[in-house]
Design a protein around this motif. Sequence first.
Motif, PDB file in Angstrom:
ATOM      1  N   GLY A  40       0.818  -1.220   0.000  1.00 24.70           N
ATOM      2  CA  GLY A  40       0.000   0.000   0.000  1.00 24.70           C
ATOM      3  C   GLY A  40       0.849   1.267   0.000  1.00 24.70           C
ATOM      4  O   GLY A  40       0.517   2.244  -0.677  1.00 24.70           O
ATOM      5  N   ALA A  41       1.945   1.249   0.753  1.00 23.95           N
ATOM      6  CA  ALA A  41       2.842   2.415   0.781  1.00 23.95           C
ATOM      7  C   ALA A  41       3.480   2.630  -0.588  1.00 23.95           C
ATOM      8  O   ALA A  41       3.651   3.769  -1.034  1.00 23.95           O
ATOM      9  CB  ALA A  41       3.906   2.225   1.854  1.00 23.95           C
ATOM     10  N   LEU A  42       3.836   1.555  -1.256  1.00 23.68           N
ATOM     11  CA  LEU A  42       4.391   1.661  -2.612  1.00 23.68           C
ATOM     12  C   LEU A  42       3.340   2.236  -3.558  1.00 23.68           C
ATOM     13  O   LEU A  42       3.637   3.140  -4.342  1.00 23.68           O
ATOM     14  CB  LEU A  42       4.865   0.306  -3.130  1.00 23.68           C
ATOM     15  N   LEU A  43       2.125   1.732  -3.506  1.00 21.76           N
ATOM     16  CA  LEU A  43       1.068   2.221  -4.394  1.00 21.76           C
ATOM     17  C   LEU A  43       0.838   3.719  -4.192  1.00 21.76           C
ATOM     18  O   LEU A  43       0.684   4.472  -5.169  1.00 21.76           O
ATOM     19  CB  LEU A  43      -0.224   1.435  -4.164  1.00 21.76           C
ATOM     20  N   GLU A  44       0.837   4.169  -2.953  1.00 24.46           N
ATOM     21  CA  GLU A  44       0.658   5.600  -2.664  1.00 24.46           C
ATOM     22  C   GLU A  44       1.813   6.417  -3.239  1.00 24.46           C
ATOM     23  O   GLU A  44       1.603   7.460  -3.854  1.00 24.46           O
ATOM     24  CB  GLU A  44       0.552   5.820  -1.149  1.00 24.46           C
ATOM     25  N   GLU A  45       3.019   5.936  -3.070  1.00 30.27           N
ATOM     26  CA  GLU A  45       4.196   6.626  -3.613  1.00 30.27           C
ATOM     27  C   GLU A  45       4.161   6.643  -5.140  1.00 30.27           C
ATOM     28  O   GLU A  45       4.559   7.624  -5.773  1.00 30.27           O
ATOM     29  CB  GLU A  45       5.467   5.948  -3.112  1.00 30.27           C
ATOM     30  N   MET A  46       3.672   5.584  -5.732  1.00 28.67           N
ATOM     31  CA  MET A  46       3.539   5.534  -7.188  1.00 28.67           C
ATOM     32  C   MET A  46       2.567   6.608  -7.677  1.00 28.67           C
ATOM     33  O   MET A  46       2.845   7.309  -8.662  1.00 28.67           O
ATOM     34  CB  MET A  46       3.061   4.152  -7.639  1.00 28.67           C
ATOM     35  N   LEU A  47       1.428   6.760  -7.005  1.00 23.71           N
ATOM     36  CA  LEU A  47       0.460   7.789  -7.382  1.00 23.71           C
ATOM     37  C   LEU A  47       1.064   9.183  -7.257  1.00 23.71           C
ATOM     38  O   LEU A  47       0.908  10.026  -8.146  1.00 23.71           O
ATOM     39  CB  LEU A  47      -0.796   7.685  -6.518  1.00 23.71           C
ATOM     40  N   ASP A  48       1.758   9.428  -6.156  1.00 27.04           N
ATOM     41  CA  ASP A  48       2.393  10.737  -5.947  1.00 27.04           C
ATOM     42  C   ASP A  48       3.434  11.013  -7.028  1.00 27.04           C
ATOM     43  O   ASP A  48       3.513  12.123  -7.560  1.00 27.04           O
ATOM     44  CB  ASP A  48       3.031  10.816  -4.565  1.00 27.04           C
ATOM     45  N   THR A  49       4.231  10.025  -7.358  1.00 24.07           N
ATOM     46  CA  THR A  49       5.261  10.174  -8.390  1.00 24.07           C
ATOM     47  C   THR A  49       4.622  10.466  -9.734  1.00 24.07           C
ATOM     48  O   THR A  49       5.068  11.350 -10.471  1.00 24.07           O
ATOM     49  CB  THR A  49       6.136   8.905  -8.457  1.00 24.07           C
ATOM     50  N   TRP A  50       3.582   9.736 -10.063  1.00 28.91           N
ATOM     51  CA  TRP A  50       2.878   9.947 -11.336  1.00 28.91           C
ATOM     52  C   TRP A  50       2.313  11.358 -11.405  1.00 28.91           C
ATOM     53  O   TRP A  50       2.501  12.065 -12.401  1.00 28.91           O
ATOM     54  CB  TRP A  50       1.770   8.906 -11.486  1.00 28.91           C
ATOM     55  N   GLU A  51       1.637  11.801 -10.356  1.00 28.28           N
ATOM     56  CA  GLU A  51       1.054  13.137 -10.349  1.00 28.28           C
ATOM     57  C   GLU A  51       2.130  14.209 -10.523  1.00 28.28           C
ATOM     58  O   GLU A  51       1.976  15.130 -11.319  1.00 28.28           O
ATOM     59  CB  GLU A  51       0.292  13.397  -9.050  1.00 28.28           C
ATOM     60  N   ARG A  52       3.209  14.097  -9.751  1.00 25.40           N
ATOM     61  CA  ARG A  52       4.300  15.079  -9.837  1.00 25.40           C
ATOM     62  C   ARG A  52       4.915  15.096 -11.231  1.00 25.40           C
ATOM     63  O   ARG A  52       5.134  16.152 -11.811  1.00 25.40           O
ATOM     64  CB  ARG A  52       5.388  14.753  -8.814  1.00 25.40           C
ATOM     65  N   VAL A  95       3.777  14.089 -14.215  1.00 27.67           N
ATOM     66  CA  VAL A  95       2.900  14.591 -15.264  1.00 27.67           C
ATOM     67  C   VAL A  95       2.694  16.098 -15.102  1.00 27.67           C
ATOM     68  O   VAL A  95       2.813  16.863 -16.052  1.00 27.67           O
ATOM     69  CB  VAL A  95       1.553  13.843 -15.267  1.00 27.67           C
ATOM     70  N   THR A  96       2.416  16.538 -13.892  1.00 23.45           N
ATOM     71  CA  THR A  96       2.167  17.953 -13.642  1.00 23.45           C
ATOM     72  C   THR A  96       3.384  18.799 -13.970  1.00 23.45           C
ATOM     73  O   THR A  96       3.284  19.813 -14.664  1.00 23.45           O
ATOM     74  CB  THR A  96       1.756  18.177 -12.173  1.00 23.45           C
ATOM     75  N   GLU A  97       4.554  18.387 -13.480  1.00 25.08           N
ATOM     76  CA  GLU A  97       5.771  19.160 -13.716  1.00 25.08           C
ATOM     77  C   GLU A  97       6.126  19.211 -15.196  1.00 25.08           C
ATOM     78  O   GLU A  97       6.539  20.260 -15.699  1.00 25.08           O
ATOM     79  CB  GLU A  97       6.935  18.590 -12.908  1.00 25.08           C
ATOM     80  N   ALA A  98       5.960  18.109 -15.903  1.00 30.96           N
ATOM     81  CA  ALA A  98       6.281  18.079 -17.333  1.00 30.96           C
ATOM     82  C   ALA A  98       5.386  19.035 -18.112  1.00 30.96           C
ATOM     83  O   ALA A  98       5.861  19.791 -18.964  1.00 30.96           O
ATOM     84  CB  ALA A  98       6.143  16.656 -17.876  1.00 30.96           C
ATOM     85  N   VAL A  99       4.117  19.028 -17.805  1.00 34.40           N
ATOM     86  CA  VAL A  99       3.181  19.884 -18.522  1.00 34.40           C
ATOM     87  C   VAL A  99       3.439  21.353 -18.192  1.00 34.40           C
ATOM     88  O   VAL A  99       3.529  22.196 -19.093  1.00 34.40           O
ATOM     89  CB  VAL A  99       1.723  19.487 -18.208  1.00 34.40           C
ATOM     90  N   ILE A 100       3.591  21.685 -16.926  1.00 31.98           N
ATOM     91  CA  ILE A 100       3.823  23.079 -16.542  1.00 31.98           C
ATOM     92  C   ILE A 100       5.103  23.611 -17.173  1.00 31.98           C
ATOM     93  O   ILE A 100       5.117  24.716 -17.728  1.00 31.98           O
ATOM     94  CB  ILE A 100       3.863  23.221 -15.004  1.00 31.98           C
ATOM     95  N   GLU A 101       6.160  22.832 -17.127  1.00 31.49           N
ATOM     96  CA  GLU A 101       7.432  23.270 -17.702  1.00 31.49           C
ATOM     97  C   GLU A 101       7.295  23.564 -19.194  1.00 31.49           C
ATOM     98  O   GLU A 101       7.766  24.588 -19.693  1.00 31.49           O
ATOM     99  CB  GLU A 101       8.497  22.202 -17.477  1.00 31.49           C
ATOM    100  N   ALA A 112       6.893   7.065 -15.462  1.00 34.26           N
ATOM    101  CA  ALA A 112       5.837   7.704 -14.685  1.00 34.26           C
ATOM    102  C   ALA A 112       4.855   8.469 -15.555  1.00 34.26           C
ATOM    103  O   ALA A 112       4.067   9.247 -15.065  1.00 34.26           O
ATOM    104  CB  ALA A 112       6.457   8.654 -13.661  1.00 34.26           C
ATOM    105  N   THR A 113       4.905   8.278 -16.859  1.00 32.63           N
ATOM    106  CA  THR A 113       4.004   8.980 -17.760  1.00 32.63           C
ATOM    107  C   THR A 113       3.518   8.021 -18.836  1.00 32.63           C
ATOM    108  O   THR A 113       3.778   6.841 -18.794  1.00 32.63           O
ATOM    109  CB  THR A 113       4.715  10.178 -18.428  1.00 32.63           C
ATOM    110  N   GLY A 114       2.844   8.559 -19.795  1.00 35.87           N
ATOM    111  CA  GLY A 114       2.397   7.759 -20.926  1.00 35.87           C
ATOM    112  C   GLY A 114       0.931   7.410 -20.850  1.00 35.87           C
ATOM    113  O   GLY A 114       0.326   7.382 -19.785  1.00 35.87           O
TER     114      GLY A 114
END
Length: 138
Positions: free
Chosen positions: A49-61, A63-69, A97-99
Amino acid sequence: MTRTPRAKWIDQGLRALAAGGPEAVRIEALAQALGVSKGGFYGYFRNRGALLEEMLDTWERSVTEAVIEQVESGGGDARARLRRLFTLVAEIEDGPATGVALDLAIRDWSRRDEAVAADHGARSRAQVMDLTGKWLLR
């Protein structure tokens, strides 16, 4: 003996998620894909569960950072930035973490699991949407 970095576990988890959904994210399978023992996993994560949560956070960061940049680098008014935003979201580079496959897997997962659909992290989804709207309209 070299320890497998935390980021490798997360990236492999994201690959497994994209390939087979959340059911495919299994510690033993990830360890096998990484060519390591699963014991190293517990040095970074208390459980799956901790891995899954970290995966979601990594994915969000990611995708968000790539688009904003990319949107920021083009300049222009709000309309031009919004146009670039829609274009970029459709063309995000396919990485761990994208795609599109990962995005679809996470969307499907969130439809089946309330915990994934719920707000998590430092900002709620409503706050992120509000900030995004303010950013686009400035």
